[in-house]
Design a protein around this motif. Structure first.
Motif, PDB file in Angstrom:
ATOM      1  N   ASP A 175     -76.607   5.319 -64.100  1.00 55.22           N
ATOM      2  CA  ASP A 175     -75.991   6.311 -62.656  1.00 55.22           C
ATOM      3  C   ASP A 175     -76.953   6.757 -61.809  1.00 55.22           C
ATOM      4  N   LYS A 176     -78.115   6.123 -61.825  1.00 54.71           N
ATOM      5  CA  LYS A 176     -79.041   6.228 -60.498  1.00 54.71           C
ATOM      6  C   LYS A 176     -79.435   4.998 -60.024  1.00 54.71           C
ATOM      7  N   MET A 177     -78.667   4.106 -60.194  1.00 52.43           N
ATOM      8  CA  MET A 177     -78.799   2.609 -59.697  1.00 52.43           C
ATOM      9  C   MET A 177     -77.685   2.261 -58.918  1.00 52.43           C
ATOM     10  N   GLU A 178     -77.766   1.986 -57.578  1.00 49.65           N
ATOM     11  CA  GLU A 178     -76.709   1.091 -56.921  1.00 49.65           C
ATOM     12  C   GLU A 178     -77.164  -0.443 -56.847  1.00 49.65           C
ATOM     13  N   ILE A 179     -76.128  -1.011 -56.855  1.00 45.57           N
ATOM     14  CA  ILE A 179     -76.372  -2.675 -56.938  1.00 45.57           C
ATOM     15  C   ILE A 179     -75.729  -2.982 -55.433  1.00 45.57           C
ATOM     16  N   VAL A 180     -76.400  -3.865 -54.517  1.00 50.49           N
ATOM     17  CA  VAL A 180     -75.872  -4.486 -53.411  1.00 50.49           C
ATOM     18  C   VAL A 180     -76.089  -5.834 -53.665  1.00 50.49           C
ATOM     19  N   LEU A 181     -75.133  -6.449 -53.489  1.00 47.39           N
ATOM     20  CA  LEU A 181     -74.858  -7.900 -53.745  1.00 47.39           C
ATOM     21  C   LEU A 181     -74.781  -8.565 -52.343  1.00 47.39           C
ATOM     22  N   VAL A 182     -75.148  -9.515 -51.831  1.00 45.60           N
ATOM     23  CA  VAL A 182     -74.996 -10.126 -50.518  1.00 45.60           C
ATOM     24  C   VAL A 182     -74.551 -11.559 -50.655  1.00 45.60           C
ATOM     25  N   ASP A 183     -73.587 -12.185 -50.249  1.00 51.32           N
ATOM     26  CA  ASP A 183     -73.173 -13.749 -50.350  1.00 51.32           C
ATOM     27  C   ASP A 183     -73.397 -14.217 -49.084  1.00 51.32           C
ATOM     28  N   SER A 184     -74.167 -15.177 -48.894  1.00 51.70           N
ATOM     29  CA  SER A 184     -74.654 -15.915 -47.591  1.00 51.70           C
ATOM     30  C   SER A 184     -73.625 -17.125 -47.339  1.00 51.70           C
ATOM     31  N   MET A 185     -72.195 -16.790 -47.349  1.00 52.38           N
ATOM     32  CA  MET A 185     -71.199 -17.677 -47.323  1.00 52.38           C
ATOM     33  C   MET A 185     -71.455 -18.984 -48.153  1.00 52.38           C
ATOM     34  N   SER A 186     -71.480 -18.632 -49.492  1.00 53.15           N
ATOM     35  CA  SER A 186     -71.616 -19.827 -50.558  1.00 53.15           C
ATOM     36  C   SER A 186     -70.327 -20.440 -50.553  1.00 53.15           C
ATOM     37  N   LYS A 187     -70.818 -21.926 -50.968  1.00 53.42           N
ATOM     38  CA  LYS A 187     -69.539 -22.861 -51.159  1.00 53.42           C
ATOM     39  C   LYS A 187     -69.278 -23.077 -52.670  1.00 53.42           C
ATOM     40  N   ASP A 188     -69.763 -22.353 -53.758  1.00 53.53           N
ATOM     41  CA  ASP A 188     -69.588 -22.244 -54.968  1.00 53.53           C
ATOM     42  C   ASP A 188     -68.956 -21.088 -55.389  1.00 53.53           C
ATOM     43  N   ASP A 189     -69.048 -20.703 -56.646  1.00 50.34           N
ATOM     44  CA  ASP A 189     -68.590 -19.371 -57.101  1.00 50.34           C
ATOM     45  C   ASP A 189     -69.203 -17.954 -57.056  1.00 50.34           C
ATOM     46  N   THR A 190     -70.377 -18.139 -56.352  1.00 46.98           N
ATOM     47  CA  THR A 190     -71.272 -16.953 -56.153  1.00 46.98           C
ATOM     48  C   THR A 190     -70.761 -15.880 -55.910  1.00 46.98           C
ATOM     49  N   LYS A 191     -69.905 -15.907 -54.778  1.00 53.57           N
ATOM     50  CA  LYS A 191     -69.294 -14.593 -54.460  1.00 53.57           C
ATOM     51  C   LYS A 191     -68.256 -13.997 -55.487  1.00 53.57           C
ATOM     52  N   SER A 192     -67.352 -14.776 -56.365  1.00 54.00           N
ATOM     53  CA  SER A 192     -66.623 -14.462 -57.253  1.00 54.00           C
ATOM     54  C   SER A 192     -67.317 -13.882 -58.579  1.00 54.00           C
ATOM     55  N   LEU A 193     -68.519 -14.516 -58.807  1.00 56.81           N
ATOM     56  CA  LEU A 193     -69.195 -13.835 -59.825  1.00 56.81           C
ATOM     57  C   LEU A 193     -69.863 -12.589 -59.493  1.00 56.81           C
ATOM     58  N   MET A 194     -70.200 -12.243 -58.301  1.00 57.33           N
ATOM     59  CA  MET A 194     -70.446 -10.971 -57.668  1.00 57.33           C
ATOM     60  C   MET A 194     -69.149 -10.046 -57.910  1.00 57.33           C
ATOM     61  N   GLU A 195     -68.155 -10.182 -57.440  1.00 57.58           N
ATOM     62  CA  GLU A 195     -66.836  -9.548 -57.657  1.00 57.58           C
ATOM     63  C   GLU A 195     -66.631  -9.216 -58.949  1.00 57.58           C
TER      64      GLU A 195
ATOM     65  N   PHE B 203     -68.824  -9.143 -61.344  1.00 57.74           N
ATOM     66  CA  PHE B 203     -69.896  -8.208 -61.738  1.00 57.74           C
ATOM     67  C   PHE B 203     -69.489  -6.648 -61.450  1.00 57.74           C
ATOM     68  N   LYS B 204     -69.196  -6.520 -60.130  1.00 58.99           N
ATOM     69  CA  LYS B 204     -68.461  -5.406 -59.697  1.00 58.99           C
ATOM     70  C   LYS B 204     -67.485  -4.725 -60.582  1.00 58.99           C
ATOM     71  N   LYS B 205     -66.438  -5.573 -60.823  1.00 61.89           N
ATOM     72  CA  LYS B 205     -65.486  -5.246 -61.487  1.00 61.89           C
ATOM     73  C   LYS B 205     -65.760  -4.828 -62.949  1.00 61.89           C
ATOM     74  N   GLU B 206     -66.617  -5.435 -63.497  1.00 66.73           N
ATOM     75  CA  GLU B 206     -66.846  -5.215 -65.086  1.00 66.73           C
ATOM     76  C   GLU B 206     -67.843  -4.109 -65.351  1.00 66.73           C
ATOM     77  N   ASN B 207     -68.674  -3.557 -64.229  1.00 68.53           N
ATOM     78  CA  ASN B 207     -69.688  -2.725 -64.486  1.00 68.53           C
ATOM     79  C   ASN B 207     -69.507  -1.345 -63.775  1.00 68.53           C
ATOM     80  N   LYS B 208     -68.887  -0.516 -64.585  1.00 67.02           N
ATOM     81  CA  LYS B 208     -68.755   0.739 -63.948  1.00 67.02           C
ATOM     82  C   LYS B 208     -69.789   1.948 -64.235  1.00 67.02           C
ATOM     83  N   ASP B 209     -70.708   1.457 -65.041  1.00 68.25           N
ATOM     84  CA  ASP B 209     -71.711   2.647 -65.145  1.00 68.25           C
ATOM     85  C   ASP B 209     -72.690   2.759 -64.200  1.00 68.25           C
ATOM     86  N   PHE B 210     -72.781   1.999 -63.154  1.00 68.63           N
ATOM     87  CA  PHE B 210     -73.700   1.968 -62.098  1.00 68.63           C
ATOM     88  C   PHE B 210     -72.970   3.132 -61.046  1.00 68.63           C
TER      89      PHE B 210
END
Length: 331
Positions: free
Chosen positions: A31-51, A53-60
């Motif tokens: 609850d004292k950690m913010e996670i900032v994920l930046v996708d550099s226009m990936s052509k694979d599933d990088t951004k979907s994995l980030m999304e 992670f955001k959807k499944e982890n509500k404790d941050f």
């Protein structure tokens, strides 16, 4: 202290799942950690994995998924610096892993009065094969990589740069953003500005994080070439942020060219001396690298791996030097 953990990634669908597990395992209060994920226009599933992670982890306390249209690493980090909310920000590479106490130990150093912290950077491989273990030995060696203190020092000290640094907000508020014109040396340049602004970079051997070694010789040589190339170009942007050891491979390549020309004109003695000394050191460092390791036939390639790494880096610097006068750098 609220800590923002930043990750910039491009086509890292294979490494992000493990890194996300490392982040979820952190002992510092989520609850004292913010996670900032930046996708550099990936052509694979990088951004979907980030999304995901955001959807499944509500404790941050907060998770952001942002875009880096410029694709460059420096541009991605500037996206983070413009959007993070923490009292400090921790830089973590997508091609890396962190132990569960990584954030906690950085916070401890920052709360002791330091403004920048970091620690050891051992290399690791994704799977254990004799060839990948040999590539790892080459990358870990001082002869094959560099003498940077953050790679192996066991004493707390102040250094010029750290791997996976943690920075209090005040630092970037004062020195500004990363230089987006630099391709590989943006960390050298901004750490130089941090030191010039009066901040010390604290290296603590208690802090450990891991970087994945490239999976193939081709990928490793490509990385070294790029490093050498951008070191040369950085002479126009920030010569003081570089060290003498950055140019040793270039001197080696120039030595090969110079002694070869002399040998062609009937003066081979310098070529004999240079090659004799080089291979003596290469074999000696190879023996030191395999000391205590399980012996395999692949390790016989170590002297030649060292040579290829040095040549690749040196040729990169040589090409960069040729391009340097024509590079339109905006101060």
């Amino acid at each position: 202290m609220i800590i923002s953990v930043g990750v910039v990634a491009y086509n890292e669908q294979n490494t992000l799942p493990k890194l996300f597990e490392c982040i979820k395992a952190q002992t510092y209060p989520h609850d004292k950690m913010e996670i900032v994920l930046v996708d550099s226009m990936s052509k694979d599933d990088t951004k979907s994995l980030m999304e995901k992670f955001k959807k499944e982890n509500k404790d941050f306390c907060n998770i952001q998924v942002l875009d880096n249209p410029q694709k460059k690493l420096a541009g991605g980090w500037n996206v983070i610096l413009k959007n993070y909310h923490g009292d400090a920000v921790v830089r973590i590479d997508a091609h890396a892993e962190i132990p569960e106490d990584f954030v906690e130990k950085n916070v401890k150093v920052l709360e002791s009065g330091e403004y920048v912290s970091g620690g050891l950077r051992p290399n690791i491989i994704d799977e254990s094969t004799p060839w990948k273990e040999t590539l790892l030995l080459a990358e870990q060696s001082m002869f094959g990589s560099s003498i940077a203190p953050y790679r192996r020092s066991e004493k707390k000290t102040y250094v010029k740069s750290v791997f996976h640094g943690a920075y209090k907000r005040e630092v970037f508020d004062k020195v500004g953003f990363f230089n987006e014109q630099l391709g590989r040396t943006e960390d050298n340049e901004i750490n130089y500005r941090i030191r010039e602004a009066g901040y010390k970079i604290c290296y603590s051997p208690d802090i450990v994080s891991y970087q994945h070694t490239r999976n193939s010789l081709k990928a490793m040589l490509k990385q070294k070439y790029g490093n050498g190339y951008w070191v040369a170009l950085t002479l126009k942007a920030c010569p003081k942020c570089l060290s003498v050891y950055h140019f040793v491979p270039l001197c080696f390549v120039l030595g090969i060219i110079g002694t070869s020309i002399l040998a062609a004109f009937g003066f081979p003695i310098l070529a004999y001396l240079m090659w004799g000394l080089y291979w003596l050191v290469a074999v000696g460092m190879s023996l030191l690298s395999v000391k205590g390791e399980k012996k395999t036939w692949c390790q016989l390639a170590l002297p030649f791996l060292f040579f290829l790494l040095h040549i690749s880096y040196g040729i990169g610097s040589f090409v960069g030097m040729i391009k340097l006068p024509f590079w339109k750098y905006k101060r």
